[in-house]
Motif scaffolding. Structure first.
Motif, PDB file in Angstrom:
ATOM      1  N   SER A 767      35.844  83.649  26.658  1.00  0.00           N
ATOM      2  CA  SER A 767      34.596  83.613  26.916  1.00  0.00           C
ATOM      3  C   SER A 767      33.532  83.266  26.089  1.00  0.00           C
ATOM      4  O   SER A 767      34.420  84.466  24.813  1.00  0.00           O
ATOM      5  N   LEU A 768      32.890  83.427  26.077  1.00  0.00           N
ATOM      6  CA  LEU A 768      31.251  83.383  24.922  1.00  0.00           C
ATOM      7  C   LEU A 768      30.859  83.688  26.037  1.00  0.00           C
ATOM      8  O   LEU A 768      29.928  83.132  27.432  1.00  0.00           O
ATOM      9  N   ALA A 769      29.357  84.921  25.699  1.00  0.00           N
ATOM     10  CA  ALA A 769      28.604  85.913  26.197  1.00  0.00           C
ATOM     11  C   ALA A 769      27.476  85.416  25.624  1.00  0.00           C
ATOM     12  O   ALA A 769      27.398  85.385  24.521  1.00  0.00           O
ATOM     13  N   LEU A 770      26.396  84.510  26.073  1.00  0.00           N
ATOM     14  CA  LEU A 770      24.970  84.501  25.196  1.00  0.00           C
ATOM     15  C   LEU A 770      24.149  84.550  25.984  1.00  0.00           C
ATOM     16  O   LEU A 770      23.116  84.819  27.152  1.00  0.00           O
ATOM     17  N   THR A 771      22.855  85.448  25.172  1.00  0.00           N
ATOM     18  CA  THR A 771      21.304  85.690  25.116  1.00  0.00           C
ATOM     19  C   THR A 771      20.262  84.910  24.842  1.00  0.00           C
ATOM     20  O   THR A 771      20.929  85.024  23.335  1.00  0.00           O
ATOM     21  N   ALA A 772      19.472  84.123  24.681  1.00  0.00           N
ATOM     22  CA  ALA A 772      18.279  83.790  23.927  1.00  0.00           C
ATOM     23  C   ALA A 772      16.862  83.600  24.828  1.00  0.00           C
ATOM     24  O   ALA A 772      16.890  83.091  25.747  1.00  0.00           O
ATOM     25  N   TRP A 773      15.944  83.588  24.260  1.00  0.00           N
ATOM     26  CA  TRP A 773      14.955  83.871  23.756  1.00  0.00           C
ATOM     27  C   TRP A 773      13.867  82.320  23.084  1.00  0.00           C
ATOM     28  O   TRP A 773      14.206  82.193  21.981  1.00  0.00           O
ATOM     29  N   PRO A 774      12.708  82.177  24.072  1.00  0.00           N
ATOM     30  CA  PRO A 774      12.274  81.063  23.617  1.00  0.00           C
ATOM     31  C   PRO A 774      10.974  81.822  22.277  1.00  0.00           C
ATOM     32  O   PRO A 774      10.464  82.805  21.788  1.00  0.00           O
ATOM     33  N   LEU A 775      10.564  81.143  21.139  1.00  0.00           N
ATOM     34  CA  LEU A 775      10.008  81.017  20.077  1.00  0.00           C
ATOM     35  C   LEU A 775       9.050  79.767  20.012  1.00  0.00           C
ATOM     36  O   LEU A 775       9.273  78.553  20.318  1.00  0.00           O
ATOM     37  N   PRO A 776       7.987  79.886  19.391  1.00  0.00           N
ATOM     38  CA  PRO A 776       6.864  79.014  19.015  1.00  0.00           C
ATOM     39  C   PRO A 776       7.580  78.093  18.064  1.00  0.00           C
ATOM     40  O   PRO A 776       8.851  78.328  17.370  1.00  0.00           O
ATOM     41  N   ASP A 777       6.971  77.211  18.079  1.00  0.00           N
ATOM     42  CA  ASP A 777       7.139  76.822  16.923  1.00  0.00           C
ATOM     43  C   ASP A 777       6.646  77.179  15.815  1.00  0.00           C
ATOM     44  O   ASP A 777       6.558  77.880  15.628  1.00  0.00           O
ATOM     45  N   PHE A 778       7.546  76.324  14.201  1.00  0.00           N
ATOM     46  CA  PHE A 778       6.684  77.210  12.764  1.00  0.00           C
ATOM     47  C   PHE A 778       5.634  77.283  12.597  1.00  0.00           C
ATOM     48  O   PHE A 778       4.926  78.226  12.180  1.00  0.00           O
ATOM     49  N   PHE A 779       5.211  75.651  12.574  1.00  0.00           N
ATOM     50  CA  PHE A 779       3.882  75.924  12.182  1.00  0.00           C
ATOM     51  C   PHE A 779       2.758  76.540  13.124  1.00  0.00           C
ATOM     52  O   PHE A 779       1.235  77.215  12.300  1.00  0.00           O
ATOM     53  N   ALA A 780       2.949  77.123  14.350  1.00  0.00           N
ATOM     54  CA  ALA A 780       1.960  77.822  15.209  1.00  0.00           C
ATOM     55  C   ALA A 780       1.943  79.100  14.406  1.00  0.00           C
ATOM     56  O   ALA A 780       0.875  80.597  14.590  1.00  0.00           O
TER      57      ALA A 780
END
Length: 947
Positions: A767-780
């Protein structure tokens, strides 16, 4: 090393030998092979041997500048293991990172990180059937860093093998075994047993057996170590921007005291091929794509490489190259018997020399099998023509000349690996310049009859040993297969007929006029706009002499596609294989024989791309080819059907592993279901039509904005003139939009109430477990994006230490970060680990604990340095490559902020502080924003999200 370089130019055939850790020949005896050969070794290499038998090779090389690559090879692999030792060679590879006389457990990686070496990329090891090798790539080989690296290499001969460390590592190795096992591994096991019945090579995969890994007594592990980790079985390779005499003195002083303990290990008895004629084996496996193969096996020859053996080898390779070209012609024709086919020679596990023909056969395995036999018989019965032979000789020579031309900027890591390969093959390590002389001497006066004699030898010995991999049982089994073989063996075969066409795309009309031109002085790049709207960026470099990279960006890529259906990027290969209106792809390859060129298509977020690599003398031809694909694509239905058929077979395989589901579903879910990033379903593949690909790409090719980037061994004047004669001569293009306003695109999903459950159809213990968080775009926030890049590395280090080192939950841990330069407000940071299904919650807890600590306190200066230094060195080294600048300069016309981004990358990474990292973690890595998913096997009674 001409054997390696000639072989590398042949089409690679995946036999399972390399993936299973196959060695290719008897390791060199305690004298250098060139001492028993009529070939002279590389003139700049230093070959040495200490009284204890330890050997070394030192080669000065300035690419990358100030860097060096080290390889320590031990002549021991899984073939040296007794039945109760299966897996111990690989286990010892792990133990080399788990503590030694002068390096406590866990400190080796930390020591290397402090000098800029990244775990995985810069330091690694592998165990094959015949060798164990430790690799280090130093971005900065100053005296202090080189001293550290050499001392750590020396520690391989002083492992402590502490019982507690051994027991901890058992879990890690078992996790690796669990991760790697699956249908393909089982097929490899079964195929080796079929190829090498009753012989050691038939049951010795390096990963070993679970019983040995779990229960091997400490004394048995130590005994194996003492028998085979000995100075007279070791060779150290150092290639880099170094002073050979000074480095040699360090090596001699450091490794002279390595003394062997106890009796030496014995060499295994590997046996020889028998007298089997045509035999067959059917493997029924629904999770693997169907294929057929034929193998002929001769006795393995451990003799030192000589000019005579090279001539015979080249004749054989040239003959197989003719065969491969014929097979490719069949695959690209109407109603082909297979979608892809290749022939290759391999020295297999010191147990035989094999010639293998293999074909992907999604439709009709019988037709594919018989087509292979008929192609082989046609080759042997009608031979090769002088014209065919000359085409292959021209191709080989062009690539060897190109390699020799760029020899002063050849990467150190590649050269170090080639030296290792000569040790495996009992070969002689030669320079690229020597290889040209050797090749020309070998092919001087070579006639078709010489090639035909070599081919008769190649297809001699045991065989054909027929393998059929199929999702369904074959009625009549092996007897049915052998009947099909016999039928093809007696069917008449006609001689081949090939008509070569002249290159038809030398002129595109009146050369385009330059409308604007300016130079970016500090980046040494020139920006040009032609009257027809085509834009050019050219950066001359000497990073690698003889190499010119070309990137072409057309239209808007995914931006121009509908969001409710999957992107046709899977079919981009069909665009190239479809050739040109006036020439099929086969016509192109024949017309351009003897030239160096390539075309790789892709659909990116904001462009359809064509990328190519060439040399200065073929630069104009490369541009002509790429411009022809833009102006006059062939759109051949048979190429589309070929690619569609291949993907249709392979797409279902992706659902058989957690990693496949990650690619197929997670990347789309993380864009709130925008299907432009989705892998197509099997239903979509079956329904796909060539007209849809033409509708998606045709308008962009016809008039979409077009940008060419050229980086490498070419002057700005040469590039401007050549692009003017090709792309600059095309009809007017659309004007680019304002690139400083990012597009509205996908959005990151909100946090689900519980982790999303997805299902795969593979092993029940993966199995594979993952956590992700949103980030802004690069130029912001460019500085913030660089801060997050360092924070990603901190998380990667801690994830590895916690889940693998401390808890033994996972073998594979990984992080991934995207900070979009195309879509406004989009980016993410993801952390993941592959574990047993019942351990998913432990992964989530571990990731949460890591980021909570990062929010609560600043990291130490040492941890910051270990996270930041490898990134700094990686980017610094990257800036010495053409590939880096090809990517960095793409799009600078439409968005000048990309120029500033190239300027500020290193300063902004270096400016990151512990306080910055803590503030970034507090801002972005909160539990309220965490998006979690767990990919589990079918049958876990979980609700699955389905795309």
């Amino acid at each position: 090393m001409i054997k390696r370089r000639i072989g590398a130019l042949a089409a690679a055939l995946v036999l399972g030998l390399t993936g299973a850790g196959a060695g290719q020949a008897l390791a060199a005896p305690p004298v250098w092979t060139h001492e028993a050969s009529d070939l002279s070794p590389h003139p700049r290499a230093t070959f040495g041997r200490l009284p204890n038998g330890f050997r070394y090779v030192i080669l000065p090389n300035t690419s990358p500048a100030k860097g060096a690559s080290l390889r320590l090879r031990l002549d021991v692999g899984s073939l040296h293991e007794a039945d109760n030792e299966r897996g111990l060679a690989h286990f010892l590879e792990h133990m080399a990172f788990a503590g030694s006389k002068n390096v406590p457990p866990g400190e080796l990686f930390r020591s290397l990180e402090r000098i800029g070496v990244r775990k995985g990329d810069g330091v690694n090891a592998f165990t094959s059937s015949t060798q164990t090798t430790y690799n280090m790539d130093l971005p900065l080989a100053d005296e202090a860093s080189l001293d550290i690296a050499l001392k750590l290499m020396r520690e391989v001969g002083a492992l402590t093998l502490d019982p507690k460390a051994i027991d901890a590592e058992r879990l890690v190795v078992l996790n690796e075994k669990r991760l790697r096992e699956g249908p393909m591994t089982q097929l490899t096991v079964d195929q080796f047993a079929y190829w090498f019945p009753g012989r050691r090579a038939g049951d010795r995969l390096p990963i070993g057996t679970e019983e040995v890994i779990r229960t091997a007594p400490y004394e048995r592990i130590r005994d194996f170590y003492r028998r085979y980790y000995r100075p007279d079985r070791a060779v150290l390779v150092i290639v880099g921007d170094i002073e050979p005499a000074k480095v040699e003195a360090k090596v001699r002083a450091l490794f002279a005291d390595w003394q062997a303990e106890g009796p030496a290990g014995e060499e295994p008895e590997l046996g020889a091929p028998g007298a089997r004629k045509a035999t067959a084996k059917v493997f029924v496996e629904g999770a693997l794509p169907p294929r057929v193969s034929l193998a002929w096996m001769r006795p393995y020859d451990p003799s030192p490489q000589t000019m005579g053996s090279i001539r015979a080898m080249i004749a054989e390779y040239l003959g197989l190259a003719v065969l491969n070209r014929r097979l490719e012609r069949q695959a690209s024709g109407a109603s082909p018997p297979f979608t892809a086919a290749l022939a290759q020679r391999e020295d297999a596990l010191r147990s035989g020399r094999m010639t293998v023909m293999q074909a992907s056969a999604p439709a009709d395995g019988r037709a594919a099998l018989q087509a292979l036999i008929l192609a082989q018989r046609q080759l042997l019965e009608h031979g090769v023509s002088q014209a065919e032979l000359q085409v292959e000789i021209a191709d080989w020579r062009a690539r060897l000349q190109n390699r020799a031309y760029g020899t002063v900027t050849e990467p150190s890591g590649r050269l170090a690996d080639e030296i290792l390969q000569t040790l495996e093959e009992n070969g002689v390590f030669t320079s690229s310049e020597q290889d040209i002389v050797i090749f020309d001497e070998a092919v001087k006066g070579m006639k078709p009859a010489d090639v035909e004699a070599a081919l008769r030898s190649a297809f001699s010995g045991e065989g054909p040993l027929v393998t059929v991999v199929t999702p369904f049982s074959v009625e009549g089994g092996e007897e049915t297969v052998l009947a099909a073989v016999h039928e093809a063996q007696i069917r008449p075969v006609a001689p081949p007929s090939v008509q070569a066409k002249a290159w038809a795309y030398k002129s595109f009309g009146q050369p385009g006029k330059v409308a604007t031109q300016r130079k970016i002085e500090d980046l040494e790049a020139t920006l040009v706009t032609f009257a027809n709207g085509v834009r050019l960026t050219v950066k001359p470099t000497k990073f690698r002499t003889g190499q010119v990279l070309v990137g072409v960006r057309i239209g808007e890529g995914r931006l121009a596609l509908p969001a409710d259906r999957s992107s046709p990027d899977w079919a981009a290969t069909a665009f190239v294989l479809g050739g040109l209106k006036a020439m099929s792809y086969d016509d192109v390859t024949l017309a351009l024989a003897g030239k160096v060129w390539s075309v790789s298509p892709s659909i990116t977020d904001n462009a359809f791309r064509l990328d190519g690599s060439t040399r200065p003398e073929d630069f104009e031809t490369q541009l002509q080819l790429m411009a022809a694909y833009v102006a006059d694509p062939g759109w051949r239905a048979e190429a589309f059907e070929r690619v569609r058929s291949q993907l249709g077979v392979n797409i279902s395989r992706m659902d058989g592993t957690p990693g496949g589901i990650l690619q197929r579903q997670v990347r789309t879910l993380m864009r709130s279901g925008d299907r432009r990033w989705a892998q197509p379903t099997a239903v979509e593949i079956r329904a796909a039509r060539l007209d849809e690909l033409k509708a998606a790409l045709g308008p962009q090719l016809a008039s979409g904005e077009l940008e060419v980037t050229v980086v490498g061994d070419v002057t700005a004047e040469e590039a401007i003139a050549a692009v003017g004669r090709t792309f600059g001569a095309l009809p007017p293009r659309a004007k680019p939009a304002n690139g400083t306003t990012l597009a509205k695109g996908p959005t990151f999903p909100g946090k689900p109430p519980t982790p999303i459950k997805l299902q795969h159809y593979g092993r029940a213990d993966q199995s594979l477990a993952l956590t992700a968080w949103p980030l802004p775009d690069f130029f912001a926030d460019p500085q913030g994006a660089r801060t997050m890049r360092v924070l990603e590395q901190v998380i990667a280090l801690r994830l590895f230490d916690r889940l693998r080192g401390e808890q033994g939950l996972a073998y594979a841990t990984e992080t991934e970060m995207l900070s979009s330069e195309v879509f406004s407000g989009y980016g993410y940071l993801m952390a993941m680990a592959e574990v047993k299904p019942q351990d998913g919650d432990k992964v989530f807890a571990g990731i949460s604990a890591i980021v909570a600590d990062l929010r609560a306190r600043e990291i130490t200066a040492d941890e910051l340095e270990r996270a930041k230094r490898p990134r700094v060195e990686e980017y610094a080294a990257g800036r010495q490559t053409n590939a880096y600048w090809l990517a960095a300069l793409a799009g600078v016309h439409e968005d000048p902020r990309r120029i500033e981004s190239a300027r500020t990358l290193l300063p902004q990474i270096q400016a990151v502080t512990p306080a910055d990292l803590r503030a970034a973690a507090q801002r972005y890595l909160t539990e309220e924003k965490a998006w979690k998913a767990h990919i589990v096997p079918v049958g876990q009674n979980q609700t699955a999200a389905v795309l």
